[in-house]
Scaffold this motif. Structure first.
Motif, PDB file in Angstrom:
ATOM      1  N   ASN A  77      -7.237  35.011  17.958  1.00 31.21           N
ATOM      2  CA  ASN A  77      -7.675  36.324  17.498  1.00 31.21           C
ATOM      3  C   ASN A  77      -6.856  36.672  16.265  1.00 31.21           C
ATOM      4  O   ASN A  77      -5.649  36.886  16.364  1.00 31.21           O
ATOM      5  CB  ASN A  77      -7.458  37.363  18.605  1.00 31.21           C
ATOM      6  CG  ASN A  77      -7.738  38.787  18.151  1.00 31.21           C
ATOM      7  OD1 ASN A  77      -8.211  39.030  17.051  1.00 31.21           O
ATOM      8  ND2 ASN A  77      -7.409  39.743  19.009  1.00 31.21           N
ATOM      9  N   GLN A  78      -7.505  36.685  15.096  1.00 26.82           N
ATOM     10  CA  GLN A  78      -6.795  37.064  13.876  1.00 26.82           C
ATOM     11  C   GLN A  78      -6.717  38.589  13.821  1.00 26.82           C
ATOM     12  O   GLN A  78      -7.734  39.286  13.769  1.00 26.82           O
ATOM     13  CB  GLN A  78      -7.505  36.535  12.632  1.00 26.82           C
ATOM     14  CG  GLN A  78      -6.811  36.936  11.334  1.00 26.82           C
ATOM     15  CD  GLN A  78      -6.527  35.759  10.426  1.00 26.82           C
ATOM     16  OE1 GLN A  78      -7.107  34.691  10.565  1.00 26.82           O
ATOM     17  NE2 GLN A  78      -5.628  35.944   9.487  1.00 26.82           N
ATOM     18  N   THR A  79      -5.495  39.109  13.849  1.00 25.21           N
ATOM     19  CA  THR A  79      -5.321  40.558  13.857  1.00 25.21           C
ATOM     20  C   THR A  79      -5.063  41.114  12.465  1.00 25.21           C
ATOM     21  O   THR A  79      -5.454  42.245  12.172  1.00 25.21           O
ATOM     22  CB  THR A  79      -4.171  40.951  14.792  1.00 25.21           C
ATOM     23  OG1 THR A  79      -2.996  40.206  14.442  1.00 25.21           O
ATOM     24  CG2 THR A  79      -4.527  40.644  16.234  1.00 25.21           C
ATOM     25  N   TYR A  80      -4.382  40.347  11.608  1.00 27.22           N
ATOM     26  CA  TYR A  80      -4.126  40.769  10.239  1.00 27.22           C
ATOM     27  C   TYR A  80      -4.432  39.626   9.290  1.00 27.22           C
ATOM     28  O   TYR A  80      -4.228  38.451   9.614  1.00 27.22           O
ATOM     29  CB  TYR A  80      -2.655  41.181  10.037  1.00 27.22           C
ATOM     30  CG  TYR A  80      -2.205  42.321  10.918  1.00 27.22           C
ATOM     31  CD1 TYR A  80      -2.916  43.517  10.972  1.00 27.22           C
ATOM     32  CD2 TYR A  80      -1.059  42.200  11.692  1.00 27.22           C
ATOM     33  CE1 TYR A  80      -2.502  44.563  11.787  1.00 27.22           C
ATOM     34  CE2 TYR A  80      -0.635  43.242  12.501  1.00 27.22           C
ATOM     35  CZ  TYR A  80      -1.359  44.421  12.548  1.00 27.22           C
ATOM     36  OH  TYR A  80      -0.955  45.444  13.346  1.00 27.22           O
ATOM     37  N   THR A  82      -6.689  37.217   6.490  1.00 30.28           N
ATOM     38  CA  THR A  82      -7.931  36.454   6.504  1.00 30.28           C
ATOM     39  C   THR A  82      -7.612  34.964   6.580  1.00 30.28           C
ATOM     40  O   THR A  82      -6.457  34.570   6.497  1.00 30.28           O
ATOM     41  CB  THR A  82      -8.751  36.725   5.228  1.00 30.28           C
ATOM     42  OG1 THR A  82      -7.982  36.296   4.080  1.00 30.28           O
ATOM     43  CG2 THR A  82      -9.086  38.199   5.083  1.00 30.28           C
ATOM     44  N   ASN A 121     -13.482  33.019   8.804  1.00 29.05           N
ATOM     45  CA  ASN A 121     -13.409  33.247  10.243  1.00 29.05           C
ATOM     46  C   ASN A 121     -14.787  33.665  10.763  1.00 29.05           C
ATOM     47  O   ASN A 121     -15.338  34.669  10.314  1.00 29.05           O
ATOM     48  CB  ASN A 121     -12.386  34.352  10.534  1.00 29.05           C
ATOM     49  CG  ASN A 121     -12.088  34.518  12.012  1.00 29.05           C
ATOM     50  OD1 ASN A 121     -12.674  33.860  12.857  1.00 29.05           O
ATOM     51  ND2 ASN A 121     -11.163  35.414  12.316  1.00 29.05           N
ATOM     52  N   ASN A 125     -12.018  40.204  12.842  1.00 29.12           N
ATOM     53  CA  ASN A 125     -10.618  40.425  13.201  1.00 29.12           C
ATOM     54  C   ASN A 125     -10.528  41.287  14.454  1.00 29.12           C
ATOM     55  O   ASN A 125     -11.383  42.139  14.700  1.00 29.12           O
ATOM     56  CB  ASN A 125      -9.869  41.091  12.055  1.00 29.12           C
ATOM     57  CG  ASN A 125      -9.361  40.087  11.036  1.00 29.12           C
ATOM     58  OD1 ASN A 125      -9.877  38.981  10.935  1.00 29.12           O
ATOM     59  ND2 ASN A 125      -8.369  40.483  10.257  1.00 29.12           N
ATOM     60  N   ASN A 126      -9.496  41.051  15.225  1.00 24.85           N
ATOM     61  CA  ASN A 126      -9.262  41.739  16.498  1.00 24.85           C
ATOM     62  C   ASN A 126     -10.299  41.379  17.557  1.00 24.85           C
ATOM     63  O   ASN A 126     -10.545  42.148  18.482  1.00 24.85           O
ATOM     64  CB  ASN A 126      -9.199  43.261  16.306  1.00 24.85           C
ATOM     65  CG  ASN A 126      -8.046  43.678  15.415  1.00 24.85           C
ATOM     66  OD1 ASN A 126      -6.889  43.375  15.704  1.00 24.85           O
ATOM     67  ND2 ASN A 126      -8.368  44.344  14.311  1.00 24.85           N
ATOM     68  N   GLN A 185      -0.444  37.253   7.395  1.00 27.03           N
ATOM     69  CA  GLN A 185      -1.357  36.794   8.437  1.00 27.03           C
ATOM     70  C   GLN A 185      -0.708  36.973   9.797  1.00 27.03           C
ATOM     71  O   GLN A 185       0.492  36.742   9.942  1.00 27.03           O
ATOM     72  CB  GLN A 185      -1.675  35.299   8.277  1.00 27.03           C
ATOM     73  CG  GLN A 185      -2.631  34.928   7.172  1.00 27.03           C
ATOM     74  CD  GLN A 185      -2.849  33.421   7.169  1.00 27.03           C
ATOM     75  OE1 GLN A 185      -1.916  32.652   7.309  1.00 27.03           O
ATOM     76  NE2 GLN A 185      -4.087  33.008   6.985  1.00 27.03           N
TER      77      GLN A 185
END
Length: 227
Positions: A77-80, A82, A121, A125-126, A185
């Motif tokens: 899970n990419q939270t911050y 790209t 992605n 995000n999130n 990131q």
């Protein structure tokens, strides 16, 4: 003394048997309250070299080559930030170079790509998503060369794998992104899977066994010094 030594060995054996010893962390890696790995690469840290980085490192416990690698995936899970600057990705490192004088690491980037160089992605995000099994499907980059997994395996199938990392290190390319102090990131990882080994964060019971075993060894060491 013998009973204490037996307890120490048993606890450490059980902790290792639950997979704790197969994955180590490198750089900026923590565990959140939901037991996800948190890998962070902050912009401006160590600047002007590169930002900080975070990585999970899987080291095979038995000899593994490219041919014997049958599954490689992650839930993330990419939270911050790209997907940019070459991360997040898997690194496959060998003790010997890939090719004549080439690099010793092959890169597999997360996400989807139209040209083999720029990745995005597929999940917002999130939001947690799954890379799917990269073995057989990934584009593999060695130096400045991209190749299919089939070509990679045909060329380097017998190459020994030293370790496989899941790396986040492109904070240098992410100025001002998200809520990190200067951008960067951040990726949560709930599952890092190599050949069916689920390398999720260690359960509290595993950590307790490890701690108990190390404590017992410490007591034994103290008794020996006093003797």
């Amino acid at each position: 003394m013998h009973k204490l030594l037996l307890l120490a060995v048993l606890c450490l054996f059980l902790a290792v048997g639950q997979g704790f010893a197969q994955v180590t962390t490198d750089g900026d890696v923590t565990i959140d309250t939901s037991k996800n790995w948190v890998l962070t690469s902050q912009y401006g840290v160590n600047w002007p070299d590169y930002g900080s980085y975070g990585a999970l490192v899987y080291t095979p416990t038995t000899t593994m080559d490219i041919d014997s690698l049958v599954s490689l995936s992650a839930e993330y899970n990419q939270t911050y930030g790209t997907f940019a600057g070459g991360a997040p990705r898997f690194d496959i490192t060998s003790p010997t170079p890939f090719g004549n004088g080439g690099p010793d690491t092959a890169f597999i980037y997360f996400g989807t790509t139209a040209d083999g160089w720029t990745y995005t992605n597929p999940f917002a995000n999130n939001t947690f998503g799954d890379t799917g099994n990269e073995v057989g499907n990934a584009i593999v980059q060695i130096g400045n060369t991209n190749m299919t997994w089939a070509d990679f395996q045909a060329a380097y199938g017998s190459q020994i794998i030293q370790d496989i990392s899941l790396a986040v290190d492109a904070g240098w390319d992410q100025a001002g992104s998200g809520m990190l102090p200067n951008g960067g990131q951040q990726v949560l990882v709930s599952d890092f899977n190599v050949n069916g080994d689920n390398l999720a964060t260690p359960e509290p019971a595993t950590l307790a066994l490890l701690g108990l075993g190390l404590t017992a060894l410490g007591i034994i060491g103290q008794r020996k010094r006093k003797a």
